[in-house]
Design a protein around this motif. Structure first.
Motif, PDB file in Angstrom:
ATOM      1  N   ARG A 172       6.072  -0.211  -2.956  1.00 10.77           N
ATOM      2  CA  ARG A 172       4.881  -0.848  -2.367  1.00 10.77           C
ATOM      3  C   ARG A 172       3.596  -0.446  -3.088  1.00 10.77           C
ATOM      4  O   ARG A 172       2.667  -1.225  -3.207  1.00 10.77           O
ATOM      5  N   THR A 173       3.534   0.817  -3.582  1.00 12.84           N
ATOM      6  CA  THR A 173       2.257   1.315  -4.138  1.00 12.84           C
ATOM      7  C   THR A 173       2.170   1.162  -5.651  1.00 12.84           C
ATOM      8  O   THR A 173       1.078   1.003  -6.200  1.00 12.84           O
TER       9      THR A 173
ATOM     10  N   ASN B  75       8.131   5.137  -1.363  1.00 11.04           N
ATOM     11  CA  ASN B  75       6.865   4.402  -1.239  1.00 11.04           C
ATOM     12  C   ASN B  75       6.457   3.631  -2.495  1.00 11.04           C
ATOM     13  O   ASN B  75       5.659   2.692  -2.427  1.00 11.04           O
ATOM     14  N   ASN B  76       6.991   4.054  -3.638  1.00 13.09           N
ATOM     15  CA  ASN B  76       6.546   3.473  -4.912  1.00 13.09           C
ATOM     16  C   ASN B  76       6.751   1.952  -5.018  1.00 13.09           C
ATOM     17  O   ASN B  76       5.926   1.263  -5.619  1.00 13.09           O
TER      18      ASN B  76
ATOM     19  N   THR C 236       1.629   6.265   0.987  1.00 12.78           N
ATOM     20  CA  THR C 236       1.842   4.827   1.199  1.00 12.78           C
ATOM     21  C   THR C 236       0.702   3.966   0.668  1.00 12.78           C
ATOM     22  O   THR C 236       0.779   2.741   0.708  1.00 12.78           O
ATOM     23  N   GLU C 237      -0.373   4.612   0.167  1.00 14.97           N
ATOM     24  CA  GLU C 237      -1.534   3.856  -0.309  1.00 14.97           C
ATOM     25  C   GLU C 237      -1.486   3.681  -1.823  1.00 14.97           C
ATOM     26  O   GLU C 237      -1.222   4.628  -2.566  1.00 14.97           O
ATOM     27  N   SER C 238      -1.776   2.467  -2.291  1.00 19.61           N
ATOM     28  CA  SER C 238      -1.897   2.228  -3.740  1.00 19.61           C
ATOM     29  C   SER C 238      -3.192   2.844  -4.253  1.00 19.61           C
ATOM     30  O   SER C 238      -4.226   2.759  -3.588  1.00 19.61           O
TER      31      SER C 238
ATOM     32  N   GLU D  14       0.679  -1.776  -8.364  1.00 21.71           N
ATOM     33  CA  GLU D  14      -0.120  -1.832  -7.131  1.00 21.71           C
ATOM     34  C   GLU D  14      -0.384  -3.310  -6.791  1.00 21.71           C
ATOM     35  O   GLU D  14      -0.511  -4.151  -7.671  1.00 21.71           O
TER      36      GLU D  14
ATOM     37  N   ASN E 237       2.483   3.570  -7.618  1.00 20.36           N
ATOM     38  CA  ASN E 237       1.727   4.748  -8.095  1.00 20.36           C
ATOM     39  C   ASN E 237       2.394   5.450  -9.278  1.00 20.36           C
ATOM     40  O   ASN E 237       1.714   6.068 -10.096  1.00 20.36           O
TER      41      ASN E 237
END
Length: 668
Positions: free
Chosen positions: A70-71, A67-68, A23-25, A134, A73
């Motif tokens: 939001r991130t 999740n991508n 969940t983290e960029s 991101e 990534n």
């Protein structure tokens, strides 16, 4: 394999991969990326292990899908790869293996994730996944102005055409070709032929368009060169003592760079690995070329890859060419040699068909070769082992023969090539036979196989058309070939009588029965069409080259009673006149020569009689000529066929059968 299996099943728990899909960029400048793309994996070499890799990637890819947005990534990983590829040519010149290795690893990860994305979402949704970035604290986020999807596609094509094929680049070139195949795999999940779409437009009419001829040429040269997978590289970097799936920068290049792409093809024979398929780049390039060549034309533009395939010329050709879109030159001799050597594979036979049918320059070149046996023999071997081949491969081989027999010079020259000991022909020892007689034997055998097993009218038609095209130029037929022509007629005659008898009995027994009768009339019609065609083939030979074929006259006389029942048949009366004339003429000469004649004496009488028979005694018929014409919508046949080859023969590619819509799994 045990260690490999545990490595693959551990993938979803790998800390670095969990961060990527979490969940983290992750900023593109983060040292994390360097660590992520510096790994070594002992790659699967069997279908089972390929399936395991797919299953291991699935939960990771699904988390990234979630999740991508939001991130961003996925986009960051793609940009990391794009950044590495900008230096690839320089890295190659400097022999910078570490840099190439990292670029390869990034692309391998993108390809594995992309495969799942394509199965799980539409093209529009995929495009959105590439658009997310991101989001810095306090910013609104949103899509960038660049089209990262097109950037990646364009970059892959640039990579394939610009990076030279060396031991250190083999792996990344293979991965680039494979990733493009994966991009097109949307077709696998659609029952209908895709005629438009985002990826389709980018590759057919976007920034890739200007590289069309270079891409086709490079893929052809990859096929021609048949470069084997290079041996493991020298251990420039020593692996860390703790080992594991993901190493630091000091990973062992040998076990990663050279093994990642040796995955077994799913749906193919068990154990498709480097031992069974030592040419992964050659194989994959050919599959990509066939996919590109068979894309349908765009709404407002023709398929540029098909244009390139249809108009390329020989490097030896110095004539001034008419300017054509996407034209280029290639060494025809090298291409011809590779085609001759590789006909055991469906995809090489399909390429040969494509070139013969679409490229007039290549067709003229092939027909001018004095070593046509190198090409024709492998095609005949495919037909000879018809029981072991899939029906599509047999069709392609037959159509290739049909296209070749449209040329009269080919039909003459095959009888001038004498072969010694054809080892794969097992029915009879053939110590010396012409290529033409062998061709006749194999085609007749294919007809007989079809009559007893598949009963495919399309197969019959193409076999008979090829024989008909050759018939006027039959020369010095081998006695066994002549016997088989008459034996086939005997078989047809027997079948004709059997169906007639069944039809008669059926009518007698069921006059009061209202149940539907079997369609004997249709069966009879088909058999009579084939009998008519066989009579025309024999007649064509007798009218045009009787004096060159004493063995056929001998076989005809030996089985003359076969033809009596057809003399008064309305469908055959006209053509039977000539056969009757020949049989009567030679029978009379043999009677005059006396009784108890030896075989040699009979042949001598036939040879002399052939010179004496006035040609005006035989009625003239139109020349037998058949031309191969593609169906109105050839893509309905070719696109599912090409994708079944990718599904079954793609190296390192596994698709789960569930969800495949384009073809039924038993036809794949």
């Amino acid at each position: 394999m045990g260690a490999n299996t545990s490595q693959l099943s551990d993938l979803p728990n790998n800390p670095s991969l969990k961060v990527l899909v979490g969940t983290e960029s992750i900023s593109e400048n983060d040292p994390f990326w360097n660590q992520l793309i510096s790994f070594t994996v002992i790659s699967p070499t069997s279908s089972g292990d390929s399936k395991l890799l797919e299953e291991a990637v699935l939960p990771l890819a699904k988390l990234l899908i979630e999740n991508n947005p939001r991130t961003g990534n996925l986009g960051a990983l793609v940009r990391i790869f794009l950044g590495r590829t900008k230096e690839l040519k320089i890295s190659t010149e400097c022999q910078d293996q570490l840099f190439i290795w990292q670029a390869h690893n990034a692309l391998f990860m993108i390809r594995c994730l992309l495969k799942v994305f394509i199965r799980e979402m539409s093209e529009q949704e995929l495009h959105l996944q590439f658009s997310y970035q991101e989001r810095a604290p306090g910013s609104c986020g949103g899509a960038s102005h660049e089209d990262l999807l097109e950037e990646l596609l364009s970059n892959l094509v640039h990579l394939i055409v610009e990076v030279p094929l060396l031991d250190i680049t083999y792996s990344i070139l293979f991965e680039a070709v494979t990733t493009l195949l994966v991009f097109f795999s949307y077709q696998l999940f659609c029952k209908d032929i895709l005629r438009d779409g985002l990826i389709y437009r980018h590759v057919m009419n976007g920034r890739c368009l200007s590289l069309t001829s270079r891409l086709v040429k490079t893929l052809l040269y990859n096929f021609i060169r048949q470069e084997k997978c290079p041996p493991p590289a020298t251990h420039i970097f020593e692996p860390k003592a703790e080992g594991g799936l993901l190493y630091g920068l000091a990973s062992g290049v040998a076990s990663g760079l050279w093994s990642v792409f040796t995955l077994g093809g799913a749906g193919s024979k068990v154990g498709v690995d480097l031992e069974h398929n030592p040419l992964p780049l050659s194989n994959q390039s050919l599959l990509l070329l066939l996919v590109l060549a068979n894309l349908t034309d765009g709404p407002d533009w023709p398929n540029p890859y098909r244009q390139a395939i249809s108009c390329f010329r020989n490097t030896q050709d110095t004539s001034i060419a008419v300017e054509q879109a996407h034209a280029f030159q290639i060494n025809f001799n090298s291409l011809y040699t590779a085609l001759c050597e590789q006909q055991c594979s469906d995809q090489a036979t399909l390429l040969l068909y494509t070139l013969l049918h679409q490229n007039a320059n290549m067709r003229t070149y092939m027909l001018s070769r004095t070593d046509m046996d190198n090409l024709v023999l492998p095609i005949l071997e495919i037909l000879y082992h018809v029981e072991e081949r899939n029906s599509h491969h047999v069709y392609m081989a037959l159509i290739i023969l049909l296209i070749l027999t449209e040329d009269d010079a080919f039909n003459r020259s095959v009888h001038e090539v004498v072969l010694k000991n054809v080892t794969w022909y097992s029915e009879r020892s053939l110590t010396e036979i012409s290529l033409g007689s062998l061709l006749i034997l194999v085609v007749i055998r294919t007809i007989q196989f079809n009559m007893t097993r598949t009963r495919d009218k399309y197969l019959h038609t193409n076999c008979l058309a090829a024989l008909a095209n050759m018939s006027a130029q039959f020369r010095c037929l081998h006695q066994y070939a002549a016997q088989r022509i008459i034996s086939l007629f005997a078989l047809l005659s027997k079948k004709h009588n059997k169906v007639l008898e069944q039809a008669t009995q059926s009518l007698r027994g069921r006059q009061s029965d209202s149940t539907v009768l079997p369609d004997y009339a249709q069966d009879l019609n088909v058999i009579e069409e084939v009998i008519r065609m066989m009579l025309e083939i024999i007649n064509s030979c007798l009218c045009n080259s009787l004096h060159h074929n004493p063995n056929l006259v001998y076989a005809l006389l030996y089985k003359r009673e076969l033809f009596e029942q057809f003399r008064t048949h309305p469908s055959f009366q006209d053509i039977m006149q000539n056969l009757d004339t020949v049989i009567a003429f030679f029978s009379q000469r043999l009677e005059q020569a006396g009784s108890d004649l030896s075989v040699e004496r009979v042949q001598e009488v036939i040879m002399k009689g052939a010179q004496a028979l006035p040609t005006d005694r035989l009625k003239k018929f139109p020349e037998l000529k058949f031309k191969y014409v593609e169906e109105d919508q050839p893509e309905d046949f070719f696109i599912p066929y090409v994708w079944s080859l990718v599904f079954n023969s793609g190296v390192g590619l596994h698709w789960m059968p569930q969800g495949i819509e384009l073809f039924s799994m038993d036809s794949g």
